[in-house]
Each structure stands twice: as C-alpha cells, then as structure tokens.
Design an enzyme around this catalytic site. Structure first.
Site: not given
Ligand SMILES: Nc1ncnc2c1ncn2[C@@H]1O[C@H](COP(=O)(O)OP(=O)(O)OP(=O)(O)O)[C@@H](O)[C@H]1O
Ligand SMILES: Cc1ncc(CO)c(N)n1
Length: 302
Positions: A226-229, A224, A187
């Site tokens: 929680g995008t990963g979750c 953004t 990602k």
């Molecule tokens: N501003 C944005 N616009 C479009 N897509 C985004 C944006 N930010 C993140 N993404 C997408 O969101 C998804 C999660 O990516 P990211 O690398 O941020 O994961 P993460 O760090 O595990 O997320 P989290 O913020 O939940 O910890 C991917 O599909 C990424 O391409």
């Molecule tokens: C509980 C939990 N899982 C994952 C993340 C990462 O987005 C967070 N902030 N909190």
C-alpha cells in the site's frame, strides 16, 4: 469536458477535505483504508467512495466485487452535493464502466486538485484493472493534475516496454506528461538498489523547470503493502495545504519513509504487511497515556 486548466483555482486550506475514490483492503494496508489513514496522518479530513470491494490480505487478492455503476455515482453525488471537496485522490478503478462514471462526475464537479494513482496490478500479481479498461485510464490522465504510476503502470500508459533503469523511466514520464498535460510522479519502488528514487516530471516546465527528484534511502522491510496508495493520498492532502507540488512531495516522502521505518513493529499479517501510517500520532498518545493501574492485590469483595 473539463481539463486541469479550466477548473477553479485551488485555495490553500489548513485541514483540507480530501476524497479518496478507490477499492478496499479489509486488512487496512492498501486502498481506501490506507488512504483515510494517510490523509489523517498528513493533516486532512478524509472521505471515501468505494469503487470495488476487494477480498485481500497481506498475501494477495482473493476476489473482487464491483458495485453497480449507478450506485458508484450515487456515492459520489452524496459527497459532492453536500461537502466542498478540496482534493480528490483516485485509486483502483477496476473496470471501464467505473472509469466512465468517475470521469463523468469529475466533469460535473470539477474538483480543484486531482491526483490519479493508475492502479493496475497488485504486488502479488492480481489484476486490479481489466485489460480492456487500460485505454479508459489512459484517457483519464488529462483530467488529473498529477498521475503517480509505478514503473509497470508507466510502461502501459505510454505503450512501451518496462523501463529497465531510472533514466528510461524518466524519459517515459516526460513523454506521458507531454502527451497528457499532467505532471507525472515517476516512482522507483520497483527498482533495486540502496536508494528508492521518485521524480516529478512536468513537460510544460511548471514544476521545478520540468524535473524534481526526491531520492530517499530504501528501507529494508518486506512491509511495503500500500505504499503507492498511501503516497498518492498524502500528496493530494499536502497539495491542498501548500499548493506546491515540490513541497507536497518533500513532506509526503518524509512521512512515507518514517512510516516504512516503523512498519515492522506493527506485526500485521504474515505476508507483505502495511506501513505504520499513524506512528507519529501513536508516539504522542503513548506519552499522554495514564500511569499503569495500581498493581496491589485487589481488595476482597466480601
Ligand atoms: N523499501 C522502500 N523504502 C523506501 N521507499 C520505498 C520502498 N518501497 C517503496 N518505496 C517508495 O514508496 C512509494 C511507492 O512506490 P512503488 O513504486 O512501490 O509504488 P506502487 O507499486 O504503486 O505501490 P503499491 O505497493 O501500493 O502497489 C515511492 O515513493 C517509493 O519510492
Ligand atoms: C484496493 C487496492 N488498491 C490498490 C492496491 C495496490 O496496492 C491494492 N492492493 N488494493
């Protein structure tokens, strides 16, 4: 011990029963709360087992409370003793003992689809996985069909420095896939630029001859959280419907981008706020809402 190859083949289901095993976010943007909304938004029935209670908001993590491991296993068994599970999404695990309990349960139940989001550090920089549990998570990867690390997590999992560019990230993902047998979703959310690239990387070539890139616009928003979750839960749900990782990623990313575009309108918190998981449902609800109440002055009661 189970591996992705010695489990029953998944059967596609219109409304799959999807279990999230993860930590909490009381503001509803990440963790279990985000997972349940994401599963529902993508057409699944969501269930949730809590690994850790996290006091956090849109600014960051304050503290973490971990329930006893025996109670985690009780939660997991309570679900699997009763409900057929079509897919599992694993998020925050926190401690090595938690990883061990989840691994033991996976080995007993052998759910047909497992997506592992190897959560390590929150965006605000708070550790959500103890340093001494990183090895346990590394050893959990072969039990997943798909692992979805962000760039810092990918570097830890392959024991390499943080990838400075997308080409290096793809190379690290290929190495992780070759070493574990899992498909890796690399990602690019942490990179800079007009685009946010993601790619399914499969060293064994089962998926799209080894590489499928899904690059979307980078939405200009700070919201953004929680995008990963949310993405990993959407992927587990879509895979249980389609049995096709490329289609699952395409559907999930389309929904995620729309959820990011609607995020600012939510106005939840003053920090890095959540995405709008249920925007499509709400636009239908708004169309079906009753006409505004009669604005005439109320009739006197006496
Ligand atoms: N501003 C944005 N616009 C479009 N897509 C985004 C944006 N930010 C993140 N993404 C997408 O969101 C998804 C999660 O990516 P990211 O690398 O941020 O994961 P993460 O760090 O595990 O997320 P989290 O913020 O939940 O910890 C991917 O599909 C990424 O391409
Ligand atoms: C509980 C939990 N899982 C994952 C993340 C990462 O987005 C967070 N902030 N909190």
């Amino acid at each position: 011990m189970s591996s992705p190859t010695d489990r029953p083949a998944p059967v596609a289901r219109a409304v799959p029963r999807v279990l999230s095993i993860a930590g909490t976010d009381p503001t509803g943007g990440a963790g279990i709360q985000a997972d349940l909304k994401s599963i529902a938004a993508n057409g699944g029935y969501g269930m949730a087992v809590v690994t850790a209670l996290v006091a956090q908001n849109t600014h960051g993590v304050r503290s973490v409370h971990t329930p006893p491991p025996e109670f985690l296993r009780e939660q997991l068994d309570a679900v699997s003793d009763d409900v057929v599970i079509d897919a599992v999404k694993i998020g925050m695990l926190g401690e090595a003992v938690t990883v061990a309990v989840v691994r033991g349960w996976l080995d007993t139940v052998r759910p047909p689809i497992v997506v592992l989001d190897p959560v390590m550090v929150s965006t605000s920089g708070h550790r959500l996985l103890a340093a001494d549990a990183e090895d346990a998570v590394r050893r959990l990867v072969p039990f997943a069909d798909l692992v979805t690390p962000n760039l810092p997590e990918l570097a830890v999992l392959v024991g390499a420095p943080l990838a400075p560019d997308w080409a290096t990230a793809l190379e690290q993902a290929r190495r992780l896939s070759a070493d574990t047998g899992a498909i890796v979703l690399a990602k690019g959310g942490h990179l800079e630029g007009a685009l946010s690239p993601d790619a399914l990387v499969d060293a064994s070539g089962r998926v799209a001859a080894g590489l499928f890139e899904s690059t979307g616009e980078r939405v200009a928003t700070v919201n953004t959280h929680g995008t990963g979750c949310s993405l990993s839960s959407a992927l587990a749900t879509r895979q249980a419907q389609t049995l096709d990782w490329v289609r699952s990623l395409t559907l999930s990313k389309h929904w995620l981008l729309d959820s990011l575009r609607h995020a600012d309108a939510l106005e939840v918190g003053t920090g890095r706020g959540p995405i709008s998981h249920l925007h499509a449902l709400w636009s239908v609800a708004a169309q079906n809402s009753p006409a505004p109440p009669d604005q005439k002055a109320p009739r006197p009661l006496w």
